[in-house]
Design a protein around this motif. Structure first.
Motif, mmCIF file in Angstrom:
data_model
loop_
_atom_site.group_PDB
_atom_site.id
_atom_site.type_symbol
_atom_site.label_atom_id
_atom_site.label_comp_id
_atom_site.label_asym_id
_atom_site.label_seq_id
_atom_site.Cartn_x
_atom_site.Cartn_y
_atom_site.Cartn_z
ATOM 1 N N GLU A 1 2.596 3.247 9.898
ATOM 2 C CA GLU A 1 3.835 3.289 9.116
ATOM 3 C C GLU A 1 4.850 4.224 9.781
ATOM 4 N N ALA A 2 4.390 5.390 10.228
ATOM 5 C CA ALA A 2 5.281 6.330 10.921
ATOM 6 C C ALA A 2 5.756 5.756 12.249
ATOM 7 N N MET A 3 4.868 5.037 12.941
ATOM 8 C CA MET A 3 5.236 4.394 14.214
ATOM 9 C C MET A 3 6.316 3.340 13.990
ATOM 10 N N HIS A 4 6.192 2.582 12.903
ATOM 11 C CA HIS A 4 7.191 1.563 12.581
ATOM 12 C C HIS A 4 8.551 2.212 12.331
ATOM 13 N N LYS A 5 8.554 3.356 11.656
ATOM 14 C CA LYS A 5 9.818 4.071 11.417
ATOM 15 C C LYS A 5 10.395 4.612 12.723
ATOM 16 N N MET A 6 9.506 5.042 13.620
ATOM 17 C CA MET A 6 9.941 5.639 14.884
ATOM 18 C C MET A 6 10.411 4.584 15.887
ATOM 19 N N LEU A 7 9.654 3.474 16.006
ATOM 20 C CA LEU A 7 9.919 2.484 17.054
ATOM 21 C C LEU A 7 10.395 1.126 16.539
ATOM 22 N N GLY A 8 10.192 0.851 15.249
ATOM 23 C CA GLY A 8 10.536 -0.460 14.702
ATOM 24 C C GLY A 8 9.481 -1.512 14.973
ATOM 25 N N ARG A 9 8.294 -1.089 15.420
ATOM 26 C CA ARG A 9 7.195 -2.020 15.688
ATOM 27 C C ARG A 9 5.865 -1.283 15.576
ATOM 28 N N THR A 10 4.788 -2.039 15.632
ATOM 29 C CA THR A 10 3.464 -1.440 15.471
ATOM 30 C C THR A 10 2.503 -1.841 16.586
ATOM 31 N N SER A 11 3.020 -2.151 17.746
ATOM 32 C CA SER A 11 2.143 -2.479 18.873
ATOM 33 C C SER A 11 2.698 -1.841 20.148
ATOM 34 N N LEU A 12 1.789 -1.596 21.093
ATOM 35 C CA LEU A 12 2.149 -1.009 22.380
ATOM 36 C C LEU A 12 1.508 -1.811 23.500
ATOM 37 N N ARG A 13 2.149 -1.825 24.637
ATOM 38 C CA ARG A 13 1.578 -2.446 25.833
ATOM 39 C C ARG A 13 0.591 -1.467 26.471
ATOM 40 N N PRO A 14 -0.290 -1.935 27.351
ATOM 41 C CA PRO A 14 -1.173 -1.021 28.063
ATOM 42 C C PRO A 14 -0.370 0.081 28.763
ATOM 43 N N ALA A 15 -0.865 1.310 28.641
ATOM 44 C CA ALA A 15 -0.270 2.510 29.247
ATOM 45 C C ALA A 15 1.088 2.915 28.652
ATOM 46 N N GLU A 16 1.538 2.249 27.596
ATOM 47 C CA GLU A 16 2.819 2.603 26.963
ATOM 48 C C GLU A 16 2.620 3.783 26.021
ATOM 49 N N PHE A 17 3.593 4.691 26.011
ATOM 50 C CA PHE A 17 3.569 5.804 25.062
ATOM 51 C C PHE A 17 4.993 6.238 24.757
ATOM 52 N N HIS A 18 5.139 6.971 23.658
ATOM 53 C CA HIS A 18 6.456 7.477 23.230
ATOM 54 C C HIS A 18 6.273 8.854 22.608
ATOM 55 N N TRP A 19 7.234 9.730 22.874
ATOM 56 C CA TRP A 19 7.311 11.031 22.216
ATOM 57 C C TRP A 19 8.618 11.088 21.433
ATOM 58 N N ALA A 20 8.582 11.727 20.284
ATOM 59 C CA ALA A 20 9.805 11.941 19.503
ATOM 60 C C ALA A 20 10.707 12.892 20.290
ATOM 61 N N PRO A 21 12.025 12.715 20.200
ATOM 62 C CA PRO A 21 12.922 13.585 20.971
ATOM 63 C C PRO A 21 12.887 15.046 20.507
ATOM 64 N N ASN A 22 12.591 15.253 19.221
ATOM 65 C CA ASN A 22 12.554 16.613 18.678
ATOM 66 C C ASN A 22 11.257 16.821 17.908
ATOM 67 N N PHE A 23 10.644 17.984 18.106
ATOM 68 C CA PHE A 23 9.419 18.337 17.389
ATOM 69 C C PHE A 23 9.739 19.392 16.348
ATOM 70 N N PRO A 24 9.099 19.335 15.187
ATOM 71 C CA PRO A 24 9.287 20.426 14.227
ATOM 72 C C PRO A 24 8.633 21.706 14.763
ATOM 73 N N ALA A 25 9.204 22.842 14.431
ATOM 74 C CA ALA A 25 8.661 24.121 14.892
ATOM 75 C C ALA A 25 7.364 24.469 14.160
ATOM 76 N N ASP A 26 7.274 24.099 12.902
ATOM 77 C CA ASP A 26 6.110 24.455 12.094
ATOM 78 C C ASP A 26 5.131 23.298 11.976
ATOM 79 N N GLY A 27 3.901 23.650 11.674
ATOM 80 C CA GLY A 27 2.881 22.640 11.436
ATOM 81 C C GLY A 27 1.882 22.559 12.570
ATOM 82 N N ASP A 28 0.633 22.294 12.200
ATOM 83 C CA ASP A 28 -0.424 22.136 13.195
ATOM 84 C C ASP A 28 -0.379 20.742 13.804
#
Length: 192
Positions: free
Chosen positions: A54-81
């Motif tokens: 569900e979070a991936m769908h919000k981030m990328l608009g889809r729920t599948s990845l190609r082999p070796a595909e990855f994505h990082w969010a542009p900004n990370f929250p400072a808090d949280g494990d």
């Protein structure tokens, strides 16, 4: 009487002929894409993968990845494990910081005869470069151990299907960035 009835029917037909049967034009509706997780027959799950998709769908608009595909969010929250969810059934890993998805990647888990263990795990220890004691000194860059049998997250080839001896292989650039984010004690959930 017949003339009156005929006159009424003729008048009614004349009125109906003048009426339009098409509905008035309406404003077009914009349809929002609906999230639907991949249809997966899990052997064991606690819903972490569903939340990841569900979070991936919000981030990328889809729920599948190609082999070796990855994505990082542009900004990370400072808090949280940092918490990691591994989905062996769909060969995807989700990385959360607090409640926010910060990374998603294609992975390669254990092939037949070498299953990746399901359950709740913890990163026990890490090494920037490690060599497998079991499998001919095979390199395990950015290794993060999760059990006492040698299962770990590490950089490697991710062809889009299970191909490892039980470890969780990550694309090399993703493995490096994840290694820099985590610390011993971070939680890893493996569903599938």
């Amino acid at each position: 009487m017949i003339k009156i009835r005929t006159l009424i029917v003729a008048s009614a037909l004349a009125l109906l002929a003048g009426c339009s049967v098409t509905p008035p034009p309406t404003q077009p509706r914009i349809v929002e894409p609906v999230f639907a997780p991949p249809q997966t027959n899990y052997r064991w799950t606690n819903g972490f993968s569903a939340s990841g998709f569900e979070a991936m769908h919000k981030m990328l608009g889809r729920t599948s990845l190609r082999p070796a595909e990855f994505h990082w969010a542009p900004n990370f929250p400072a808090d949280g494990d940092v918490a990691i969810t591994i989905d062996t059934a769909n060969q995807v890993a989700f990385v959360f910081k607090g409640s926010q998805l910060i990374g998603v990647t294609n992975i390669s888990t254990g092939k037949q005869g070498h299953p990746t263990p399901l359950g709740f795990w913890t990163i026990n220890w890490k090494r920037p470069m490690y060599r497998s004691k079991k499998y001919d000194n095979a390199p395990m860059p950015f290794m993060q151990n999760i059990d006492d049998k040698g299962i770990a997250l590490h950089g490697g080839v991710t062809p889009g299907y299970p191909a490892s001896h039980g470890c969780i292989r990550l694309p090399m650039a993703f493995a490096k960035q994840l290694y820099e984010l985590t610390k011993p004690g971070n939680k890893v959930v493996i569903e599938g």
